[in-house]
Design an enzyme around this catalytic site. Structure first.
Site, PDB file in Angstrom:
ATOM      1  N   LEU A  44       0.824  -1.202   0.000  1.00 16.09           N
ATOM      2  CA  LEU A  44       0.000   0.000   0.000  1.00 16.09           C
ATOM      3  C   LEU A  44       0.861   1.255   0.000  1.00 16.09           C
ATOM      4  CD1 LEU A  44      -2.831   1.360   0.376  1.00 16.09           C
ATOM      5  CD2 LEU A  44      -2.426   1.178   2.848  1.00 16.09           C
ATOM      6  N   SER A  53       5.262   2.554   0.711  1.00 10.45           N
ATOM      7  CA  SER A  53       6.637   2.123   0.917  1.00 10.45           C
ATOM      8  C   SER A  53       7.483   3.316   1.319  1.00 10.45           C
ATOM      9  CB  SER A  53       7.196   1.487  -0.362  1.00 10.45           C
ATOM     10  OG  SER A  53       8.521   1.075  -0.178  1.00 10.45           O
ATOM     11  N   SER A  67      11.320   4.579   3.633  1.00 17.23           N
ATOM     12  CA  SER A  67      12.759   4.322   3.593  1.00 17.23           C
ATOM     13  C   SER A  67      13.167   3.085   4.370  1.00 17.23           C
ATOM     14  CB  SER A  67      13.503   5.541   4.157  1.00 17.23           C
ATOM     15  OG  SER A  67      13.051   5.823   5.469  1.00 17.23           O
ATOM     16  N   GLN A 100       7.830  -1.124   4.541  1.00 16.67           N
ATOM     17  CA  GLN A 100       6.688  -0.952   3.656  1.00 16.67           C
ATOM     18  C   GLN A 100       5.477  -1.624   4.284  1.00 16.67           C
ATOM     19  OE1 GLN A 100       8.349  -2.632   0.072  1.00 16.67           O
ATOM     20  NE2 GLN A 100       7.214  -4.545   0.280  1.00 16.67           N
ATOM     21  N   ASP A 154       8.213  12.290  14.075  1.00 13.65           N
ATOM     22  CA  ASP A 154       8.395  12.074  12.634  1.00 13.65           C
ATOM     23  C   ASP A 154       7.118  12.502  11.911  1.00 13.65           C
ATOM     24  OD1 ASP A 154       9.824  11.374  10.417  1.00 13.65           O
ATOM     25  OD2 ASP A 154       9.363   9.248  10.514  1.00 13.65           O
TER      26      ASP A 154
END
Length: 550
Positions: free
Chosen positions: A127, A129, A131, A134, A288
């Protein structure tokens, strides 16, 4: 290993023609000459745009570089639009690895023969991906026979080796900077890289991410601001995590949000509130928060609610850091630059001998122009450059424990710029911080402290008489020991004075006896000598006695 990695980085940069992105005036002649000499590394992607070449180069170099590109993608005020748009693909559209390999990893980690034992409709095509991992969709078979829409996050295979190579290179570079750069000690590059290493390696552990998600979900239980998906911890491992599938609109899809009638002003304000709530109320924040990890729920566009995913990087602050930050923010919002300067000195971030008046003036010069302006008119990049120059002038030290917070602030500012450029960041954040400070320092803080400590006090109350008696007895014994020691000191001093008196008489007798002998009066000399011996014995007996501990 490091030399091979440097070779790989240099080759990738030149093969993608990234040297073309650097203005010629910034390159000295010897670097331009060296580039022409490396003809065996030509630009192999001349037909692609600059943004696409940059994205592909960062993507091919691995997660450390992709993370850097993700952060740059949120700063559309610092980059040309085409480059910022391409870098945005790094948020959730990095080239995936083989889906069948992901399935085998899931089966091995969960110790099952076939993925169909636990899941139905597993999608081999991912769905999304990114770094480091995924995500694949599937339906979880529950005990009652129902199916639950879920996603399975899988760590990329053999990724740790690439990450370690880049981190080793960064550590070597940091060591060189710390040793040779004039600002190396103040900027603490080695400490910053060490903090980044810890953060990045923690992101490789999905059990840690699952725990972070559970903590955040508990912090925002029944919240109208933020929803955290449910994590199935019993099906999670270090390299696999199973989580509830959410249905939301990516926060970067501004046109779609507006088409659904989402109140963009309220959405931006709630984003600021979510951030400050995590930092100051919980001391536990999602670090993040790039647009690929943030969605908007579809249920109520007039009161939009955020949905957060990807909790591999979280930040924490201790009580002192929170207090310091809150006081600084409020001082900034109130334009009390004197207070800001004093807080920096009190916290030890700048040397004690710093001239407060000069430091206050420097901070005012940097910060005053940004007030009473909407976010769209504020260049935070320019402000950060000026703050950096100010920091260097006053030998301000970088605080590694706040690096995550600084990065998150950049994400929040970039997100707010995309959603509602007219947002008044200061007016949105100031009431929250004032309320938090009042709760920490006012009568509410006293009441809360009493409530928190009441169970402990109730537990110790029956013991209070014994504790009081023991305390008084201990104090009495200490007083008796002090009094005995004082008496002993007085006796010792008295003995020393008496001994000194007789010693002086003895010395005088010796002198007298010698003089009488020299005068030839033997009888008198003999009498003086006998008297001197008697006085000497008295002095010896009167000497202070040294007690030895057995």
């Amino acid at each position: 290993m490091r030399s091979k990695r440097i070779y790989r980085i240099a080759k990738t940069f030149l093969n993608y023609g990234l040297d073309d992105l650097i203005p010629a005036r910034w390159l000295p002649w010897y670097l331009r000459f060296g580039r022409h000499m490396m003809f065996w590394w030509p630009n192999k992607h001349k037909e692609k745009s600059a943004g696409e070449r940059l994205r592909l180069a960062l993507e091919s170099l691995g997660p450390v570089w992709v993370k850097f590109g993700q952060m740059l993608s949120t700063r559309r005020d610092l980059l040309p639009p085409d480059i910022a748009l391409e870098l945005a693909y790094l948020q959730d559209r990095v080239a995936p690895f083989d889906g069948h390999a992901a399935q085998r990893i899931i089966e091995k980690s969960l110790d099952i023969e076939h993925i169909g034992e636990l899941f139905q409709d597993f999608a081999v095509k991912p769905l999304a991906s990114a770094s480091i991992a995924q995500v694949h969709t599937a339906k979880l078979k529950q005990k009652d026979g129902e199916l639950k829409d879920i996603v399975i996050k899988v760590i990329r295979p053999d990724i740790r080796e690439t990450i370690n190579a880049d981190l080793e290179l960064m550590e070597s570079l940091a060591a060189v900077l710390a040793r040779h750069l004039p600002d190396g000690r103040r900027l603490k590059p080695k400490e910053v890289v060490r903090e980044y290493r810890k953060t990045l390696l923690d992101e490789l552990d999905l059990l840690r991410e699952a725990a972070n998600a559970i903590q955040l979900k508990r912090n925002f239980e029944d919240s109208e601001l933020l929803y955290i998906p449910t994590v199935y911890s019993d099906l999670s491992r270090k390299n696999v995590m199973v989580m509830e599938r959410i249905d939301g609109i990516p926060v970067s899809e501004v046109d779609m949000l507006k088409a659904r009638g989402v109140d963009m002003k309220k959405l931006a304000e709630r984003g600021v509130e979510v951030f400050f709530t995590q930092v100051f109320r919980d001391s536990f924040f999602h670090a993040d928060m790039h647009p690929g990890n943030i969605f908007v729920a579809k249920d109520d566009p007039t009161y939009p609610r955020y949905i957060g995913i990807d909790f591999g990087i979280v930040g924490t602050l201790n009580r002192e850091d929170k207090r310091y930050l809150a006081e600084n923010f409020l001082a900034f919002f109130n334009r009390d630059y004197r207070k800001v300067a004093e807080l920096h000195v009190d916290s030890g971030w700048v040397p004690r001998e710093t001239n407060i008046e000069e430091f206050e003036s420097a901070i005012r010069t940097v910060c005053e122009p940004i007030f009473e302006k909407p976010l769209a008119e504020i260049s935070f990049g320019h402000v950060l450059v000026n703050l950096f120059n100010t920091a260097r002038r006053f030998q301000m030290e970088v605080q590694p424990q706040l690096v995550l917070l600084q990065k998150t602030l950049l994400y929040i500012e970039g997100l707010g710029r995309q959603l509602y450029p007219e947002l008044d960041l200061w007016k949105t954040a100031k009431p929250f911080l004032e309320r938090w400070m009042n709760e920490q320092l006012g009568w509410r803080a006293v009441v809360r402290s009493v409530k928190e400590n009441a169970p402990y006090w109730a537990e110790k109350l029956p013991e209070l008489p014994n504790l009081l008696y023991d305390g008084l007895r201990s104090q009495q014994r200490i007083q008796e020991q002090l009094e005995r020691h004082r008496v002993e000191q007085l006796m010792t001093q008295q003995q020393a004075a008496t001994s000194q008196f007789w010693t002086i008489l003895t010395a005088s007798g010796v002198v007298s006896s010698v003089w009488l002998i020299s005068q030839g009066t033997a009888a008198w000399a003999l009498g003086s000598g006998i008297l001197t011996v008697m006085v000497g014995l008295k002095a010896w007996r009167a000497r202070p006695q040294i007690k030895t501990k057995e």
